[in-house]
Write an enzyme that holds these catalytic residues in place. Sequence first.
Site, PDB file in Angstrom:
ATOM      1  N   HIS A   1      47.264  41.387  40.536  1.00  0.00           N
ATOM      2  CA  HIS A   1      48.083  41.876  41.639  1.00  0.00           C
ATOM      3  C   HIS A   1      49.385  41.087  41.696  1.00  0.00           C
ATOM      4  CE1 HIS A   1      44.431  43.800  43.238  1.00  0.00           C
ATOM      5  NE2 HIS A   1      43.821  42.631  43.122  1.00  0.00           N
TER       6      HIS A   1
ATOM      7  N   HIS B   1      43.053  43.680  35.686  1.00  0.00           N
ATOM      8  CA  HIS B   1      43.005  43.638  37.151  1.00  0.00           C
ATOM      9  C   HIS B   1      43.746  42.412  37.663  1.00  0.00           C
ATOM     10  CE1 HIS B   1      41.193  45.445  40.804  1.00  0.00           C
ATOM     11  NE2 HIS B   1      41.426  44.232  41.288  1.00  0.00           N
TER      12      HIS B   1
ATOM     13  N   TYR C   1      45.289  42.004  56.053  1.00  0.00           N
ATOM     14  CA  TYR C   1      45.421  40.576  55.763  1.00  0.00           C
ATOM     15  C   TYR C   1      46.862  40.294  55.343  1.00  0.00           C
ATOM     16  CZ  TYR C   1      45.259  41.803  50.776  1.00  0.00           C
ATOM     17  OH  TYR C   1      45.524  42.343  49.541  1.00  0.00           O
TER      18      TYR C   1
ATOM     19  N   ARG D   1      44.587  53.941  42.902  1.00  0.00           N
ATOM     20  CA  ARG D   1      43.375  53.278  43.387  1.00  0.00           C
ATOM     21  C   ARG D   1      42.936  53.875  44.713  1.00  0.00           C
ATOM     22  NH1 ARG D   1      42.390  46.966  45.192  1.00  0.00           N
ATOM     23  NH2 ARG D   1      40.382  46.677  44.160  1.00  0.00           N
TER      24      ARG D   1
ATOM     25  N   ASP E   1      41.481  39.325  38.206  1.00  0.00           N
ATOM     26  CA  ASP E   1      41.711  39.556  39.633  1.00  0.00           C
ATOM     27  C   ASP E   1      42.697  38.554  40.229  1.00  0.00           C
ATOM     28  OD1 ASP E   1      41.360  40.941  42.103  1.00  0.00           O
ATOM     29  OD2 ASP E   1      39.885  39.481  42.765  1.00  0.00           O
TER      30      ASP E   1
ATOM     31  N   THR F   1      46.280  46.228  48.737  1.00  0.00           N
ATOM     32  CA  THR F   1      46.207  46.899  50.025  1.00  0.00           C
ATOM     33  C   THR F   1      47.197  46.317  51.030  1.00  0.00           C
ATOM     34  OG1 THR F   1      44.401  45.464  50.771  1.00  0.00           O
ATOM     35  CG2 THR F   1      43.797  47.527  49.693  1.00  0.00           C
TER      36      THR F   1
ATOM     37  N   ASN G   1      41.639  37.238  49.386  1.00  0.00           N
ATOM     38  CA  ASN G   1      40.590  37.339  50.409  1.00  0.00           C
ATOM     39  C   ASN G   1      39.269  36.695  50.035  1.00  0.00           C
ATOM     40  OD1 ASN G   1      42.005  38.843  52.505  1.00  0.00           O
ATOM     41  ND2 ASN G   1      42.037  40.509  51.006  1.00  0.00           N
TER      42      ASN G   1
END
Length: 294
Positions: free
Chosen positions: A34, A32, A50, A125, A250, A78, A255
């Site tokens: 990004h 996980h 965001y 996802r 992650d 996202t 956020n």
Amino acid sequence: MTRYVPDADYLPFDPAPSKPDFVLPPGSVDVHTHVFGPGDVFPYAPERKYTPVDAPKETLFAREDFLGVDRTVIVQATCHGADNRALVDALQTAGDRARGIATVRDDVTYDALAQLHEAGVRGVRFNFVRRLVDPKPDAYYRAIAERIANYGWHIVAYFEPADLAERWELFTTLPTDLVVDHMGRPDVTHSPDGPEFERFRSLLRDHPQVWVKVTCPDRLTRTGPPYDDVIPFAAALVGEFGDRVLWGTDWPHPNLKSHMPDDGQLVDLVPRVTGDPAAQHAWLVDNPERLYWR
């Protein structure tokens, strides 16, 4: 060329994490991560909720090397919406070292899916967290699931406990494997043996196609580092569902509001969750290899 200014309260990732004491076994996978932008190359989506600090592929791969991670799964963010260009670019750079999880819409074409598959994408996802996206009706997600099933992909679902009851039928009848993000986001002020977490565990117990990412103590904690309040939940999942648990950092931790985690400390949580080398190897190496590479 658009210049993006990160949100005023957006916390940037730690530029100098500690070197972990725990040595990850060869073949370990961070499932996980990004990539964000850079925004002047890969624009952020107009509908985003965001605007992050840029976190490009070069920084991600250098961070993984520093931590001792051999392979990486990059999850579409996202803030990029269904524009997967930054993801695909990172996958093409990494080659067989990385796999991807894309975001697509219900009108995605089979040609587009084939191109994503060639780049290394192995799933999509579905995000149900309302502060990040506007969730769609079940039929929207089923249409996507039917299309990606042809490629042997799986679905990654990000939801909160209240969403589990609402979407139970959807989650348990998808035609693919389902991977749940971040332990289903339990409320760690409750007991891991309480009814809320037991409901989540019953999802895994009764549906062998469901996997879980035992990740993100920094998102779940109420007490902060070193995340003592999250350890019992992680240990329960790794102990009971050892052949369907996955591990990840992650990075770059989008956020977060309370603090920015030390990635080295996240690696050092592994032996605190389980001291069993066989369980560690399954969690870090065997399970993600089976899901993403075989």
